[in-house]
Design a protein around this motif. Sequence first.
Motif, PDB file in Angstrom:
ATOM      1  N   LEU A 531       0.830  -1.201   0.000  1.00  0.00           N
ATOM      2  CA  LEU A 531       0.000   0.000   0.000  1.00  0.00           C
ATOM      3  C   LEU A 531       0.865   1.252   0.000  1.00  0.00           C
ATOM      4  N   VAL A 532       1.954   1.223   0.767  1.00  0.00           N
ATOM      5  CA  VAL A 532       2.899   2.345   0.758  1.00  0.00           C
ATOM      6  C   VAL A 532       3.477   2.511  -0.642  1.00  0.00           C
ATOM      7  N   LYS A 533       3.832   1.404  -1.285  1.00  0.00           N
ATOM      8  CA  LYS A 533       4.390   1.477  -2.642  1.00  0.00           C
ATOM      9  C   LYS A 533       3.393   2.107  -3.612  1.00  0.00           C
ATOM     10  N   ARG A 534       2.114   1.742  -3.463  1.00  0.00           N
ATOM     11  CA  ARG A 534       1.098   2.312  -4.362  1.00  0.00           C
ATOM     12  C   ARG A 534       0.985   3.823  -4.181  1.00  0.00           C
ATOM     13  N   ILE A 535       1.040   4.280  -2.912  1.00  0.00           N
ATOM     14  CA  ILE A 535       0.973   5.720  -2.656  1.00  0.00           C
ATOM     15  C   ILE A 535       2.196   6.411  -3.237  1.00  0.00           C
ATOM     16  N   LEU A 536       3.383   5.830  -3.034  1.00  0.00           N
ATOM     17  CA  LEU A 536       4.614   6.430  -3.554  1.00  0.00           C
ATOM     18  C   LEU A 536       4.594   6.487  -5.082  1.00  0.00           C
ATOM     19  N   ARG A 537       4.094   5.403  -5.709  1.00  0.00           N
ATOM     20  CA  ARG A 537       4.033   5.375  -7.182  1.00  0.00           C
ATOM     21  C   ARG A 537       3.103   6.462  -7.698  1.00  0.00           C
ATOM     22  N   GLU A 538       1.914   6.573  -7.093  1.00  0.00           N
ATOM     23  CA  GLU A 538       0.957   7.576  -7.563  1.00  0.00           C
ATOM     24  C   GLU A 538       1.492   8.986  -7.337  1.00  0.00           C
ATOM     25  N   TYR A 539       2.131   9.195  -6.196  1.00  0.00           N
ATOM     26  CA  TYR A 539       2.732  10.510  -5.915  1.00  0.00           C
ATOM     27  C   TYR A 539       3.796  10.817  -6.964  1.00  0.00           C
ATOM     28  N   LYS A 540       4.627   9.802  -7.279  1.00  0.00           N
ATOM     29  CA  LYS A 540       5.714  10.001  -8.250  1.00  0.00           C
ATOM     30  C   LYS A 540       5.158  10.315  -9.642  1.00  0.00           C
ATOM     31  N   GLU A 541       4.085   9.648 -10.031  1.00  0.00           N
ATOM     32  CA  GLU A 541       3.477   9.926 -11.345  1.00  0.00           C
ATOM     33  C   GLU A 541       3.029  11.375 -11.439  1.00  0.00           C
ATOM     34  N   MET A 542       2.410  11.887 -10.385  1.00  0.00           N
ATOM     35  CA  MET A 542       1.956  13.281 -10.383  1.00  0.00           C
ATOM     36  C   MET A 542       3.158  14.236 -10.280  1.00  0.00           C
ATOM     37  N   TYR A 543       4.162  13.816  -9.539  1.00  0.00           N
ATOM     38  CA  TYR A 543       5.398  14.607  -9.429  1.00  0.00           C
ATOM     39  C   TYR A 543       6.050  14.755 -10.807  1.00  0.00           C
ATOM     40  N   ASP A 544       6.103  13.664 -11.570  1.00  0.00           N
ATOM     41  CA  ASP A 544       6.706  13.699 -12.914  1.00  0.00           C
ATOM     42  C   ASP A 544       5.939  14.615 -13.859  1.00  0.00           C
ATOM     43  N   GLN A 545       4.662  14.854 -13.555  1.00  0.00           N
ATOM     44  CA  GLN A 545       3.841  15.741 -14.376  1.00  0.00           C
ATOM     45  C   GLN A 545       3.806  17.169 -13.819  1.00  0.00           C
ATOM     46  N   ASP A 546       4.757  17.469 -12.896  1.00  0.00           N
ATOM     47  CA  ASP A 546       4.821  18.790 -12.251  1.00  0.00           C
ATOM     48  C   ASP A 546       3.506  19.157 -11.570  1.00  0.00           C
ATOM     49  N   ILE A 562      -6.154   3.136   0.604  1.00  0.00           N
ATOM     50  CA  ILE A 562      -5.188   4.238   0.615  1.00  0.00           C
ATOM     51  C   ILE A 562      -5.647   5.331   1.572  1.00  0.00           C
ATOM     52  N   ALA A 563      -6.921   5.722   1.470  1.00  0.00           N
ATOM     53  CA  ALA A 563      -7.443   6.767   2.357  1.00  0.00           C
ATOM     54  C   ALA A 563      -7.299   6.356   3.823  1.00  0.00           C
ATOM     55  N   GLY A 564      -7.581   5.085   4.111  1.00  0.00           N
ATOM     56  CA  GLY A 564      -7.477   4.602   5.489  1.00  0.00           C
ATOM     57  C   GLY A 564      -6.054   4.652   6.015  1.00  0.00           C
ATOM     58  N   MET A 565      -5.094   4.270   5.160  1.00  0.00           N
ATOM     59  CA  MET A 565      -3.697   4.321   5.594  1.00  0.00           C
ATOM     60  C   MET A 565      -3.259   5.756   5.856  1.00  0.00           C
TER      61      MET A 565
END
Length: 659
Positions: A531-546, A562-565
């Motif tokens: 679940l942590v990996k999924r959050i990091l991946r999604e954050y990174k995708e948005m980060y790559d798009q500025d 994700i919301a619960g974590m």
Amino acid sequence: MISQNTIQQILSRIDIVEIVGNFVKLKKRGANYLGLCPFHNEKSPSFTVTPSKEIFKCFGCGQSGNAIKFLMEHEKYSYVEALRWLAQKYDVPIEETEVSPEARQQQLMADSLYIINSFAREYFSNTLFNTEEGQNVGLSYFEERGFTQETIRKFQLGYSLNSWDAFTKTALSKGYNLEYLQKTGLVTVRNEQPGDNYRGRVIFPIHNQSGKVLGFGARILVKNDRAPKYINSPENEIYVKNRVLYGTYFARHAIDKLNECLLVEGYTDVISLHQAGIENVVASSGTSLTQHQLRLIKKYTNNLTILFDGDNAGIKAALRGLDMAIEEGLNVKLVLIPDKEDPDSYVQKIGADAFREFIASNKQDFVLFKLQISMQDAGNDSNRKSQLVNEIAETISKIDKTEDFTRQQDYIRQCSQVLKIDEQGLINLVNKFIRERFQKKEQQHARDNGPSAPPMDDELSPEAIAAMEAMENGGEPAVNFFNPDEKQERELVKILLRFGDKPFSEEDKSSVADYIFHLPYDFESLADNELVKRILREYKEMYDQDNLPDKKWFLYHNDQDIAGMVVGIMEDKEAELSAAWKEKFEIDTVYGDNAYLRDTISTTNYLILRKIRKMIVENQQEMERSTVFEEQIKCIEMHKHLKQLEAELTQGIGTVIFR
């Protein structure tokens, strides 16, 4: 689907204090708000709302979450239903994406039917209280049943005039569509003349979980052999009878708090019990229980107590829903009301306190009750007894969820004693039915999807198979409840959500997110929790798009895991982590919003150090396995390199790892 633009507008307007305050009386206490928890009974408030973190937390029962989670738990909404509720509250127009013309038309139809039903409910209520016929006929009937005006208004009961088209004329004059009026069942057309379908009847509105009127039940008051006693709304886009339980809207909070649902048969049973203060009760409206209705109950509780008249018809009706309820994982009890009584008459006869005591002292376990009744029917017939053993084994086999294993074993032990058969033999028979049911599902799956289709989602796990084999061999299944501490990984998520856009280095204008995503290790490899990996991946995708997401994006994520974590991460007390890290890894830590740079460095260093120590162990294992001298030399060199990195981190050398 609701568009992302709409979701963002809703999230930007959410005020958790305002939303929770609609349902809980809150008092300001410092920076937080305090109130009595709506999820369990308490006399001293332990329910806290923290506006700065946009979360609620009950320190009594442990419930916690964001504003959407509160609506989902308190009102039992789905995520989309909660968003629609918020959109209506904050006057946010909902944009739909990827909606077909057919789906849009269906939604418009549903909205129209709700509007018509709302108008009809108000019309019938007004007729009951404000017309001479309504008062003399309808109101008199309800009062004779013992209902107070407060109860009548609570359940929004009404009356339809004994006139051919009084309601129809009013509805058409207001501009309501005749086709839609027919679809709701309120209006019928005979000889090309539209007229009232419920004329001369008292009206029971049927509500959904959020209080909208889905349809109506209408009871005739004068004896008429040619007319049915009750007329119910026909099924349409919003009313599907087997998905509805009467009274759910009024009972949902009581069921949730008491962790038990009482199920009765009729409208008046529900209303009488509510009036007596027994509010955790709903009705099946005289139909056999369906899977959808059982799942509706399970949204609120796993404990179902069915109240039935104590005649043979009541007993048989109770047994019909047994296996389905067991299969849904419900803990089912049965209470038989004394003969010639029903819950409505009995509670009025003996009073609320005595009725509660009667329920508590007369609950019978459903499986054991079925066994006793069936044994009485079987008598000394050996063939019937053999058939009974198979029936009971099949029933018990439907208790196949991991968390219900102990309950299944209790039933096997008790039933084998009552039946006077070998317990191990009953275990084997139960497992035979489990396998047969699974094989049928596999065969159906193959027929529906072809022989090369991927396996079913509900395939028996190796653990489940092992448990079955252990049972058959007389042993106990091994259950692994181990859950590693992932606090450090959660801390990395917390830093990104709180401080990702904060400056890390004034020199090159980099941010905290820049630092984390440019570490010499793949950021995903620093985490074990998926679940942590999924959050990091999604954050990174948005980060790559500025497009750096703020904490709200994840706090109100449509994936409730994700919301619960993230809610749990926001609850963490930073001080709990510092001492453990310093003791174990000699890394000094300073926490709080004013020390985010030190937080970032110590968290990433900890995770890198953990990774290096894993690599040291793996390298040592490889060296032990190797028999080639050159490979052993490489492992020794790698060991030196890894130990040097470990020393640098633990001694505070090279803490900023930009290269």
